[in-house]
Design an enzyme around this catalytic site. Structure first.
Site, PDB file in Angstrom:
ATOM      1  N   ASP A 100      26.646 -60.864  98.725  1.00 49.37           N
ATOM      2  CA  ASP A 100      25.219 -61.180  98.785  1.00 49.37           C
ATOM      3  C   ASP A 100      25.097 -62.653  99.188  1.00 49.37           C
ATOM      4  OD1 ASP A 100      25.229 -58.636  97.581  1.00 49.37           O
ATOM      5  OD2 ASP A 100      23.437 -59.084  96.397  1.00 49.37           O
ATOM      6  N   LYS A 164      17.753 -58.509 101.492  1.00 47.05           N
ATOM      7  CA  LYS A 164      17.429 -58.628 100.064  1.00 47.05           C
ATOM      8  C   LYS A 164      16.368 -59.704  99.899  1.00 47.05           C
ATOM      9  CE  LYS A 164      19.863 -60.195  95.844  1.00 47.05           C
ATOM     10  NZ  LYS A 164      21.188 -60.483  95.266  1.00 47.05           N
ATOM     11  N   LYS A 196      16.980 -54.406  99.434  1.00 49.57           N
ATOM     12  CA  LYS A 196      17.215 -54.702  98.021  1.00 49.57           C
ATOM     13  C   LYS A 196      16.163 -55.672  97.490  1.00 49.57           C
ATOM     14  CE  LYS A 196      20.645 -56.710  94.826  1.00 49.57           C
ATOM     15  NZ  LYS A 196      22.035 -57.216  94.683  1.00 49.57           N
TER      16      LYS A 196
END
Length: 254
Positions: A100, A164, A196
């Site tokens: 991430d 995300k 996300k």
């Protein structure tokens, strides 16, 4: 056809990146997180943890199917491309399944868009399949929906596996408004990219709201662990409470 609360809760559990990115996180906390990720109603999709805990988590989760996600360039979204690439390679060597990455969103806001894109491209190049790249856009700091769309398009074009919303470390994290922009970008790209929402997902109602946006743009069968994750630390308790309600009701006839 709408889902019951229990069906929604069970689906959300399967889509959860159960997260501990607290500054004071300890090995004992990681042990507890790994245990909690293995619920009576199915495992979460992943845990998301600091890089230093990857080897411990890998040992604890061996054979469970639960992915290990970790963060790089986190949380500030700095500018050291070479450093972040090395951080990424080390995390993968240690056993991470998913990276991430906080994109250098401040650079984008300053007009240095090529620099932002370069970091995403270089980190992407450092992540061989089947490992995944999830790009954190920090939408609460980008603020403007047009800018959120631009950064989403950039990350999608740079072959991110997921886009995300947030680190969970700023004042405004995931919002339904940002989710609409980002999922619409995915829908219009024609690419296989996941979404996300992270930070501020605390209730069954929150989970349902984000899944409804996904259904609106992508269809009811789209949201699965390969394409949709929730990044959250606290929502699992609410999801488990919904599932316990199902168990109590089922037991009334016995």
């Amino acid at each position: 056809m709408s889902m019951t609360d229990q069906e929604l809760a069970q689906k959300a559990i399967s889509l959860l990146d159960l997260t501990n990115l607290n500054d004071d996180c300890t090995p004992a906390d990681i042990e507890a997180l790994c245990a909690k990720a293995q619920t009576p109603y199915g495992n979460t999709a992943a845990i998301c943890i600091w890089p230093r805990f990857i080897p411990q988590a890998k040992e604890l989760l061996n054979g469970t199917g639960i992915k290990i996600a970790t963060v790089v360039n986190f949380p500030a979204g700095g500018e050291d491309v070479a450093g972040v690439v090395e951080e990424t390679k080390q995390a993968l060597t240690d056993g991470a399944d998913e990276i991430d990455l906080v994109v250098p969103y401040k650079c984008w806001l300053e007009g240095r868009r090529g620099y932002t894109e370069t970091m995403v491209v270089r980190v992407r190049e450092a992540i061989p399949a089947p490992a995944k790249l999830k790009t954190i856009l920090e939408t609460g700091e980008l603020k403007d929906e047009a800018i959120i769309r631009e950064v989403s398009d950039m990350a999608i074009e740079a072959s991110a596996d997921f886009i995300k919303t947030s680190t969970g470390k700023v004042k405004v994290n995931a919002t339904p408004e940002a989710a609409e922009v980002m999922i619409e970008a995915i829908a219009q790209s024609g690419r296989s990219v996941g979404f996300k929402p992270a930070g501020g997902v605390r209730s069954l109602e929150d989970a349902g709201a984000y899944l409804a946006i996904a259904d609106k743009y992508m269809g009811a069968d789209w949201a699965k662990p390969e394409t949709f994750r929730f990044g959250a630390s606290g929502v699992l308790d609410a999801l488990l409470a919904a599932m316990e309600g199902k168990i109590e009701q089922a037991g009334e006839g016995y």
